[in-house]
Design an enzyme around this catalytic site. Structure first.
Site, mmCIF file in Angstrom:
data_model
loop_
_atom_site.group_PDB
_atom_site.id
_atom_site.type_symbol
_atom_site.label_atom_id
_atom_site.label_comp_id
_atom_site.label_asym_id
_atom_site.label_seq_id
_atom_site.Cartn_x
_atom_site.Cartn_y
_atom_site.Cartn_z
ATOM 1 C CD GLU A 4 -2.956 0.901 2.379
ATOM 2 O OE1 GLU A 4 -3.479 -0.226 2.508
ATOM 3 O OE2 GLU A 4 -3.223 1.858 3.120
ATOM 4 C CG ASP A 24 -1.673 4.484 2.854
ATOM 5 O OD1 ASP A 24 -2.264 3.936 1.928
ATOM 6 O OD2 ASP A 24 -1.559 3.969 3.987
ATOM 7 C CD GLU A 52 -3.913 7.316 6.144
ATOM 8 O OE1 GLU A 52 -4.840 6.514 6.344
ATOM 9 O OE2 GLU A 52 -2.894 7.400 6.864
#
Length: 291
Positions: free
Chosen positions: A107, A109, A111
């Site tokens: 993953e 990311d 955010e």
């Protein structure tokens, strides 16, 4: 429909195949209906601006999210986002790639952690490789990302992963497999975006809670761009050295980008897992290597 564009390879795949015997990568204009699906709470996601913009909504009932139908192995993805305005503490707007596998997921990311009005917006990046995450870095953005759209990009090659904000590198994760450090290269990943409640941790470690009197909260997305190897697709696409992102210009930061990167780290980085002795009494191995 929200129309997203990817122009670099539009109309050139056949020519590349004939002239260079290259594998065609995904690069046609995309529509939300053809290339993305709502992953949860369809009622909280809608198209506005005559279909040019996708609006995500968070209220007491639900957040929402969407994802690409296809997965991709290496390449570049980007989107323009306008984040939640006003008092957004406790909200998280996310843009990420995920292999959608359980204990061994990969993953990458972005955010975006909401804030109290007047405080800087924080973007957290994280990298999961073979199921192992805990590689968070946090940067305070140097502009108000709720006032207008800004471009957020993930470049993923065999040599490195680069997170960029408006073409400014904020995170680099290099392939150091030769030194025994894992690197994401075996699993294709889909593209995801979500808006959700996370006031147990998002703002000042969970000290700042969502003010539901300010709800509903909105985030806006447009101009989504994917240039990579679709899976399923040509089996040799991801290993093709002629893919533009595998060229020498994309395997390290150039001088200008390196200066931008140092500027971000010196002036805007507020958290780096490599420096967190409470979480990591033994510094992770990759932290000993040059950034």
């Amino acid at each position: 429909m929200a129309v997203f564009y990817s122009w670099r390879h539009v109309g050139v795949c056949t020519l590349l195949w004939v002239v260079m015997s290259a594998v065609c990568v995904w690069g046609r204009p995309a529509t939300f209906a053809q290339d993305f699906r709502v992953t949860w709470s369809n009622s909280h996601l809608r198209q506005i601006g005559r279909g040019a913009i996708t609006q995500l909504t968070l209220d007491r009932n639900s957040g929402c999210g969407f994802a690409s139908y296809k997965k991709y192995l290496f390449g570049r993805i980007s989107m323009k986002i306008k984040l939640v305005a006003g008092d957004s503490a406790g909200t998280v707007t996310a843009f990420y790639m995920n292999s959608d596998t359980d204990s061994v997921r990969d993953e990458l990311d972005f955010e975006f952690l909401g804030n109290r009005t007047g405080q800087p917006y924080t973007v957290q990046t994280n990298i999961y490789v073979h199921g192992q995450g805990n590689r968070e870095q946090r940067v305070n953005l140097w502009f108000d990302p709720s006032a207008d759209f800004h471009t957020y990009t993930i470049l993923w090659t065999h040599r490195l992963v680069v997170f960029k904000v408006d073409d400014v590198p904020i995170r680099v994760y290099k392939n150091n497999e030769a030194r025994g450090i894992p690197y994401p290269k075996m699993q294709a990943m889909g593209v995801f975006s979500t808006l959700w409640e996370a006031d147990d941790w998002a703002t000042r470690g969970g000290l700042e809670k969502i003010d539901w009197s300010k709800a509903p909260f909105y985030a806006y997305y447009k101009d989504f761009d994917i240039e990579g190897c679709p899976v399923p697709g040509p089996s040799n696409c991801a290993s093709n050295p002629r893919n533009w992102w595998e060229g020498p210009d994309y395997q390290t930061l150039n001088g200008i980008d390196a200066r931008k990167y140092r500027w971000v780290r010196v002036n805007h980085m507020i958290y780096d897992y490599c420096q967190d002795r409470s979480r990591f009494p033994v510094t992770p191995r990759e932290c000993h290597l040059p950034a």
